[in-house]
Write a protein that holds these residues in place. Structure first.
Motif, short mmCIF file in Angstrom:
data_model
loop_
_atom_site.label_atom_id
_atom_site.label_comp_id
_atom_site.label_asym_id
_atom_site.label_seq_id
_atom_site.Cartn_x
_atom_site.Cartn_y
_atom_site.Cartn_z
N THR A 104 0.84 -1.19 0.00
CA THR A 104 0.00 0.00 0.00
C THR A 104 0.88 1.25 0.00
O THR A 104 2.11 1.18 0.11
CB THR A 104 -0.91 0.02 1.24
OG1 THR A 104 -0.09 0.11 2.41
CG2 THR A 104 -1.74 -1.25 1.31
N ASP A 105 0.25 2.43 -0.11
CA ASP A 105 1.02 3.67 -0.17
C ASP A 105 1.38 4.20 1.21
O ASP A 105 2.14 5.17 1.32
CB ASP A 105 0.28 4.75 -0.97
CG ASP A 105 -1.13 4.99 -0.45
OD1 ASP A 105 -1.52 4.36 0.56
OD2 ASP A 105 -1.85 5.82 -1.05
N ILE A 106 0.86 3.60 2.28
CA ILE A 106 1.20 4.01 3.64
C ILE A 106 1.61 2.78 4.43
O ILE A 106 0.87 1.80 4.49
CB ILE A 106 0.03 4.72 4.33
CG1 ILE A 106 -0.31 6.03 3.60
CG2 ILE A 106 0.36 5.02 5.80
CD1 ILE A 106 -1.53 6.74 4.15
N ALA A 107 2.80 2.84 5.03
CA ALA A 107 3.30 1.74 5.84
C ALA A 107 3.47 2.22 7.28
O ALA A 107 4.05 3.28 7.53
CB ALA A 107 4.63 1.23 5.30
N LEU A 108 2.96 1.45 8.22
CA LEU A 108 3.11 1.73 9.64
C LEU A 108 4.21 0.82 10.18
O LEU A 108 4.10 -0.41 10.09
CB LEU A 108 1.79 1.47 10.39
CG LEU A 108 0.54 2.15 9.82
CD1 LEU A 108 -0.70 1.73 10.61
CD2 LEU A 108 0.69 3.66 9.82
N VAL A 109 5.28 1.41 10.72
CA VAL A 109 6.42 0.61 11.16
C VAL A 109 6.79 1.01 12.58
O VAL A 109 6.56 2.14 13.02
CB VAL A 109 7.64 0.77 10.23
CG1 VAL A 109 7.27 0.44 8.79
CG2 VAL A 109 8.21 2.18 10.32
N GLU A 110 7.39 0.06 13.29
CA GLU A 110 7.86 0.30 14.65
C GLU A 110 9.30 0.80 14.62
O GLU A 110 10.15 0.23 13.92
CB GLU A 110 7.77 -1.00 15.46
CG GLU A 110 8.25 -0.86 16.90
CD GLU A 110 8.21 -2.18 17.65
OE1 GLU A 110 8.94 -2.31 18.67
OE2 GLU A 110 7.47 -3.09 17.22
N ILE A 111 9.59 1.85 15.37
CA ILE A 111 10.94 2.40 15.44
C ILE A 111 11.40 2.45 16.88
O ILE A 111 10.60 2.37 17.81
CB ILE A 111 11.02 3.81 14.82
CG1 ILE A 111 10.09 4.78 15.58
CG2 ILE A 111 10.70 3.78 13.33
CD1 ILE A 111 10.25 6.23 15.20
N TRP A 112 12.69 2.62 17.06
CA TRP A 112 13.29 2.83 18.39
C TRP A 112 14.47 3.77 18.20
O TRP A 112 15.55 3.34 17.77
CB TRP A 112 13.73 1.51 19.01
CG TRP A 112 14.02 1.61 20.49
CD1 TRP A 112 13.26 2.24 21.42
CD2 TRP A 112 15.13 1.06 21.18
NE1 TRP A 112 13.83 2.12 22.66
CE2 TRP A 112 14.99 1.40 22.55
CE3 TRP A 112 16.25 0.32 20.80
CZ2 TRP A 112 15.90 1.03 23.52
CZ3 TRP A 112 17.17 -0.07 21.77
CH2 TRP A 112 17.00 0.28 23.12
#
Length: 691
Positions: free
Chosen positions: A199-207
């Motif tokens: 998709t055109d939006i990706a939700l990712v976990e960061i630290w």
């Protein structure tokens, strides 16, 4: 990149341990945005994603909290290990308002589903909550893993079960997953690494702690850490080549989630260090055009001016700390100064003008003072007592000095004429909001600090101080205060150049003295390149057997030996050592000083991010006789006596005492000239060279 928070509304003023968001594109980051609570933050993020989608852009949206729990919680809550079902579960049950939410009660309810005590802990409320212990050691028998696999592999990461206390992330997860659920539903966003990124939006976990070293190295002393780290992380991730970003995203699907970049910390730190560093100089930046033999001073200066650029990093500091620092960006007034019309004197205000003749005006009750504005309107034909700096009340545009007024029976008597607007300052007559009040490259003075503060500017982007290493070379040198062997001289250059460069506002690093030994000199230069932004050497800068600076620079492929048509002064050795510019000055103290003033000063200013420095010369009558040949520009040590320019009796460049005697230099152009007393000459005071 989003730094999330599980706490209450943090107020209108930016604070640490709050929500900070930063957007970046192609390695260029916007200013971080402070968002006071989760409701405001979700609205901002939603609007941002909507705008980007409408513009046809793809967005990688990173959030600094865990996207999943250790394996086992999902099955207990939803009957499956699907982490997105856990998102839905929390979205249905979390109750959230700016200053209250049910995260602790909800954690207690979840604990009640497990045997023993736990796994959640850290009740941050004054009241007790069933099944939610305040201390982690009170837990037992809940049979849940303490950490996800990601936390096990990240030094210093806290478990998702801790809801309160220093470093706790559990509250952020509970309060963040419902927001992610809503974003995923609204935009059809893909949740990484649970779903394919189609998709055109990706939700990712960061630290952000994965780049902790770079954050610490580049963070200004007064900057909020949360704001700075999302700014830097957004900058480097948006600037990564596609192949490197794909490497970070290419991880196996698992129900616990993963931290973007985990396992590739070295790559991220390297990208961060590149992001905060300015671009390197070109290898050929010192190369003069082919065929150049004896180079005129102006030609050499023009070449330097065109070839050099800033090599210092940019940081944000508060205005009161910025005196002596070089602006990296233009500064605009935050508000007008003065912000509103006000009185320039102590006196009486009314509506002008007043024609010629005597006038009597009744006074209204009250007065206007600085910081205490009059709240009413002054009727036409009336006056009001007003003090310097007070806002002009409605109905007032003119002020008469109190010394020109007689006060009696609650009236004032005065004589005209008095023009409209007399003794009153107009709004913005000094500066207007949005006006550029300081340009990039300017070294801020105490007066600039006052100007910026008056315009409401709290922080400015400045260059880090230029670190300049100072090195003397030659076996013939000895340290002052020590016994000099026969054939040795005391090293005057290094302390002189250290003092000069310090006066220019740069940070000096004393590199000591190098012997006539290329291996030793190489080691000193290697060390200097790791600590300095630029290096100044004196001695060894020609083409003789013992000119080791020139010999070493020759091997780098960046070397240029400039034969400048200047007196005093021998060739300048210029080049780069491990990417750091090296200015090889003559060993003679007088020639070293003159070449430093003429060439090193403007070059270092540009490298530091400042403007090119042109010394100001003043025409003065000569008090000496001089015959000069054509071909070289000459600089004579000089000072003013009885309105005339006198020169040091000896032009010998070994007479270092002449530098102390002089207050400046006489500059004689390249052409031939015969000077007799009274002829005009160009005198350049040392102050014009920044001394």
């Amino acid at each position: 990149m989003v730094d999330w928070s599980g706490g209450n509304d943090r107020g209108a003023t930016p604070k640490k341990d709050a929500i900070w968001v930063c957007a970046a594109r192609g390695g260029e980051a916007d200013e971080p945005v402070y968002l006071r609570n989760r409701q405001v933050a979700e609205a901002w993020i939603t609007a941002f994603l909507e705008n980007e989608r409408q513009a046809g852009h793809r967005v990688l949206a990173g959030f600094d909290f865990a996207f999943g729990y250790p394996t086992g919680l999902g099955k207990a809550l939803t009957g499956s290990d699907d982490p997105l079902a856990v998102w839905d579960w929390f979205a249905e049950r979390v109750e959230d308002a700016p200053n209250t939410n049910n995260r602790f009660d909800l954690a207690g309810q979840i604990n009640g589903m497990f045997p023993g005590v736990g796994p959640f802990w850290g009740n941050g409320l004054k009241r007790d909550i069933a099944d939610l212990p305040r201390k982690g050691l009170a837990r037992n028998g809940h049979n849940q893993p303490e950490k996800r696999e990601a936390e096990k592999r990240t030094k210093g990461a806290f478990p998702v079960w801790q809801l309160a206390g220093a470093g706790a992330v559990g509250s952020q997860v509970i309060m963040g997953l419902p927001m992610l659920c809503r974003l995923r539903t609204r935009f059809g966003a893909a949740a990484w690494p649970f779903e394919p990124l189609t998709t055109d939006i990706a939700l990712v976990e960061i630290w952000p702690s994965l780049i902790a070293k770079a954050v610490a190295a580049s963070r200004p002393a007064d900057a909020i850490k949360d704001a700075h780290q999302v700014h830097l992380l957004a900058q480097i991730l948006s600037g990564l080549p596609d192949k490197q970003l794909q490497t970070l995203l290419d991880v196996p699907t698992n129900p616990e989630g993963w931290i973007l970049g985990l396992g590739h910390e070295a790559m991220l730190e390297d990208a961060a260090l590149r992001a905060i560093a300015p671009p390197p100089l070109r290898n050929d930046c010192f190369a003069m055009p082919r065929g150049a033999h004896w180079t005129p001073v102006d030609t050499a200066l023009d070449h330097l001016r065109g070839a050099l650029h800033p090599v210092t990093a940019v940081t944000q500091i508060s205005v009161p700390q910025a005196a002596g620092r070089i602006l990296a960006e233009p500064v605009v007034a935050d508000r007008s100064h003065p912000p509103a019309p006000n009185a320039a004197v102590d006196g009486y205000g009314f509506a002008g003008p007043l024609p010629d003749g005597a006038h009597v005006l009744p006074l209204v009750d009250g007065r206007a003072a600085a910081g205490q504005p009059y709240q009413g309107t002054v009727p036409s034909g009336h006056a009001i007592r007003i003090l310097t700096g007070a806002l002009l009340p409605e109905g007032v545009d003119t002020v008469v000095l109190q010394e020109d007024v007689k006060v009696a029976d609650n009236r004032i008597a005065l004589h005209g004429p008095l023009k409209q607007g007399a003794n009153a300052r107009a709004a913005g007559e000094d500066m207007t909001a949005g006006q550029v009040i300081a340009t990039a490259g300017r070294c801020l003075t105490p007066a600039d600090i006052a100007t910026l503060t008056a315009a409401g500017v709290g922080k400015v982007a400045v260059r880090e101080p230029l670190r300049v290493g100072i090195l003397s070379t030659g076996d013939e040198l000895a340290e002052a205060g020590q016994t000099a062997a026969p054939g040795q001289i005391y090293d005057a250059n290094r302390p002189m150049l250290n003092a000069v460069v310090n006066r220019w506002g740069h940070q000096t690093i004393d590199l000591g003295r190098a012997p006539d030994d290329r291996v030793a000199l190489r080691n000193i230069l290697d060390d200097a390149a790791s600590r300095c932004d630029a290096i100044i050497t004196s001695g060894g800068a020609s083409a003789g057997d013992e000119d080791h600076v020139s010999a070493l620079l020759q091997d780098t492929g960046t070397f240029a030996l400039w034969r400048i048509a200047i007196k005093p002064g021998r060739p300048l050795a210029l080049g780069q050592w491990r990417g750091k510019p090296v200015f090889g000055l003559p060993g003679n103290p007088v020639a070293a000083m003159v070449c430093a003033l003429v060439f090193a000063r403007p070059a270092l200013s540009v490298l530091a991010g400042g403007a090119w420095q042109e010394p100001q010369a003043y025409p003065m009558p000569a008090g000496f006789t001089k015959s000069k040949k054509v071909g070289r520009r000459e600089y004579l040590r000089a000072r003013i006596e009885d309105g005339q320019v006198m020169i040091f009796p000896s032009e010998g460049s070994g007479r270092v005492s002449g530098l102390s005697w002089a207050t400046g230099l006489v500059c004689l152009d390249d052409g031939a000239r015969k000077i007799v007393p009274g002829d005009p000459v160009q005198f350049v005071p040392f102050g014009s060279f920044g001394l």
